[in-house]
Design a protein around this motif. Sequence first.
Motif, mmCIF file in Angstrom:
data_model
loop_
_atom_site.group_PDB
_atom_site.id
_atom_site.type_symbol
_atom_site.label_atom_id
_atom_site.label_comp_id
_atom_site.label_asym_id
_atom_site.label_seq_id
_atom_site.Cartn_x
_atom_site.Cartn_y
_atom_site.Cartn_z
ATOM 1 N N LEU A 34 -15.677 -6.076 56.709
ATOM 2 C CA LEU A 34 -14.630 -6.672 55.755
ATOM 3 C C LEU A 34 -14.024 -6.290 54.965
ATOM 4 C CD1 LEU A 34 -16.814 -10.140 55.680
ATOM 5 C CD2 LEU A 34 -15.405 -9.829 57.570
ATOM 6 N N GLY A 35 -14.056 -4.809 54.832
ATOM 7 C CA GLY A 35 -13.543 -4.339 53.548
ATOM 8 C C GLY A 35 -13.390 -5.353 52.173
ATOM 9 N N GLN A 36 -12.680 -4.722 51.064
ATOM 10 C CA GLN A 36 -11.656 -5.310 49.217
ATOM 11 C C GLN A 36 -10.719 -5.773 49.941
ATOM 12 O OE1 GLN A 36 -14.196 -5.901 47.511
ATOM 13 N NE2 GLN A 36 -15.954 -4.416 49.200
ATOM 14 N N HIS A 37 -10.681 -7.059 50.310
ATOM 15 C CA HIS A 37 -9.466 -7.431 50.028
ATOM 16 C C HIS A 37 -8.888 -8.148 48.467
ATOM 17 C CE1 HIS A 37 -8.783 -6.899 54.091
ATOM 18 N NE2 HIS A 37 -10.110 -7.651 54.617
ATOM 19 N N PRO A 38 -7.869 -8.275 48.474
ATOM 20 C CA PRO A 38 -8.197 -8.675 46.751
ATOM 21 C C PRO A 38 -7.708 -10.193 46.741
ATOM 22 C CG PRO A 38 -5.616 -7.628 48.045
ATOM 23 C CD PRO A 38 -6.491 -7.320 48.248
ATOM 24 N N VAL A 39 -8.121 -10.131 45.845
ATOM 25 C CA VAL A 39 -8.499 -12.194 45.697
ATOM 26 C C VAL A 39 -6.923 -12.952 45.168
ATOM 27 C CG1 VAL A 39 -8.974 -14.159 44.242
ATOM 28 C CG2 VAL A 39 -10.262 -12.322 44.675
ATOM 29 N N PRO A 40 -6.486 -12.697 46.270
ATOM 30 C CA PRO A 40 -4.849 -14.293 46.311
ATOM 31 C C PRO A 40 -4.694 -14.882 44.720
ATOM 32 C CG PRO A 40 -5.452 -15.635 47.703
ATOM 33 C CD PRO A 40 -6.676 -14.208 47.559
ATOM 34 N N SER A 41 -3.742 -14.710 44.044
ATOM 35 C CA SER A 41 -3.253 -15.810 43.041
ATOM 36 C C SER A 41 -3.031 -16.481 43.152
ATOM 37 C CB SER A 41 -2.795 -14.557 41.863
ATOM 38 O OG SER A 41 -2.225 -15.462 40.677
ATOM 39 N N ILE A 42 -3.749 -17.783 42.843
ATOM 40 C CA ILE A 42 -3.354 -19.379 43.222
ATOM 41 C C ILE A 42 -2.933 -20.222 42.078
ATOM 42 C CG2 ILE A 42 -3.742 -20.901 44.481
ATOM 43 C CD1 ILE A 42 -6.154 -19.715 45.785
ATOM 44 N N PRO A 43 -1.731 -20.278 41.848
ATOM 45 C CA PRO A 43 -1.381 -21.402 40.774
ATOM 46 C C PRO A 43 -1.635 -22.617 40.538
ATOM 47 C CG PRO A 43 0.606 -20.901 42.049
ATOM 48 C CD PRO A 43 -0.741 -20.069 42.748
ATOM 49 N N ALA A 44 -2.075 -23.207 39.600
ATOM 50 C CA ALA A 44 -2.512 -24.445 39.583
ATOM 51 C C ALA A 44 -2.164 -24.987 38.076
ATOM 52 C CB ALA A 44 -4.188 -24.406 39.128
ATOM 53 N N ARG A 45 -1.869 -25.840 38.225
ATOM 54 C CA ARG A 45 -1.279 -27.028 36.700
ATOM 55 C C ARG A 45 -2.497 -27.912 36.424
ATOM 56 N NH1 ARG A 45 3.572 -30.043 37.743
ATOM 57 N NH2 ARG A 45 2.946 -30.011 39.730
ATOM 58 N N GLN A 46 -2.683 -27.235 35.391
ATOM 59 C CA GLN A 46 -3.872 -29.611 35.014
ATOM 60 C C GLN A 46 -2.890 -30.336 34.753
ATOM 61 O OE1 GLN A 46 -6.738 -29.088 34.111
ATOM 62 N NE2 GLN A 46 -6.907 -31.307 33.934
ATOM 63 N N HIS A 47 -3.307 -31.268 34.917
ATOM 64 C CA HIS A 47 -2.534 -32.660 34.577
ATOM 65 C C HIS A 47 -2.482 -32.774 33.710
ATOM 66 C CE1 HIS A 47 -6.332 -33.906 36.533
ATOM 67 N NE2 HIS A 47 -6.444 -34.460 35.014
ATOM 68 N N ASP A 48 -2.260 -33.642 33.134
ATOM 69 C CA ASP A 48 -2.184 -34.406 31.886
ATOM 70 C C ASP A 48 -3.709 -35.074 31.620
ATOM 71 O OD1 ASP A 48 -1.291 -35.840 29.373
ATOM 72 O OD2 ASP A 48 -0.616 -37.599 30.194
ATOM 73 N N LEU A 49 -3.642 -35.530 31.003
ATOM 74 C CA LEU A 49 -5.402 -35.536 30.349
ATOM 75 C C LEU A 49 -5.108 -37.515 30.307
ATOM 76 C CD1 LEU A 49 -7.530 -32.867 28.748
ATOM 77 C CD2 LEU A 49 -7.538 -33.399 31.713
ATOM 78 N N GLY A 50 -4.073 -37.788 29.700
ATOM 79 C CA GLY A 50 -3.271 -39.220 29.472
ATOM 80 C C GLY A 50 -3.374 -39.922 30.388
ATOM 81 N N SER A 51 -3.260 -39.010 32.088
ATOM 82 C CA SER A 51 -3.539 -39.795 33.421
ATOM 83 C C SER A 51 -4.755 -40.738 33.860
ATOM 84 C CB SER A 51 -3.015 -39.396 34.385
ATOM 85 O OG SER A 51 -3.810 -37.856 34.783
ATOM 86 N N TYR A 52 -5.314 -40.473 32.884
ATOM 87 C CA TYR A 52 -6.788 -40.670 33.269
ATOM 88 C C TYR A 52 -7.065 -42.625 32.188
ATOM 89 C CZ TYR A 52 -9.349 -37.137 35.285
ATOM 90 O OH TYR A 52 -8.839 -35.805 36.357
ATOM 91 N N ASP A 53 -5.836 -42.905 31.186
ATOM 92 C CA ASP A 53 -5.996 -44.048 30.531
ATOM 93 C C ASP A 53 -6.069 -44.854 31.417
ATOM 94 O OD1 ASP A 53 -6.285 -42.674 27.945
ATOM 95 O OD2 ASP A 53 -4.106 -43.007 28.003
ATOM 96 N N HIS A 54 -4.909 -45.207 32.755
ATOM 97 C CA HIS A 54 -4.480 -46.214 33.946
ATOM 98 C C HIS A 54 -6.420 -46.060 34.369
ATOM 99 C CE1 HIS A 54 -4.037 -43.192 36.444
ATOM 100 N NE2 HIS A 54 -4.484 -43.806 37.104
ATOM 101 N N LEU A 55 -7.710 -45.483 34.659
ATOM 102 C CA LEU A 55 -8.435 -45.849 35.255
ATOM 103 C C LEU A 55 -9.636 -46.337 33.945
ATOM 104 C CD1 LEU A 55 -8.946 -42.225 37.014
ATOM 105 C CD2 LEU A 55 -7.989 -44.458 37.879
ATOM 106 N N LEU A 56 -9.643 -45.674 32.497
ATOM 107 C CA LEU A 56 -10.277 -46.177 31.786
ATOM 108 C C LEU A 56 -9.973 -48.210 31.579
ATOM 109 C CD1 LEU A 56 -10.332 -43.125 29.320
ATOM 110 C CD2 LEU A 56 -12.115 -43.984 31.310
#
Length: 68
Positions: A34-56
């Motif tokens: 399999l060799g050594q392949h570099p791990v790709p960088s996957i950009p991720a955005r953290q959602h706003d925690l305030g978006s849980y308010d409607h669930l609560l």
Amino acid sequence: MDHDCEERLGHELLTTIEQHQPLPSLKALQERYLGQHPVPSIPARQHDLGSYDHLLQGSWHQPEVGYA
């Protein structure tokens, strides 16, 4: 299959068995084929925690289509 090494791997394992030698470890085979392949960088955005308010507040279920 993903690394196009089935034939080489199979040949090595059959030869090893025919020569009555111990099989290599899975880790050794993975490093060899399999060799050594570099791990790709996957950009991720953290959602706003305030978006849980409607669930609560219990307002998570709001029908989009009205019934007549």
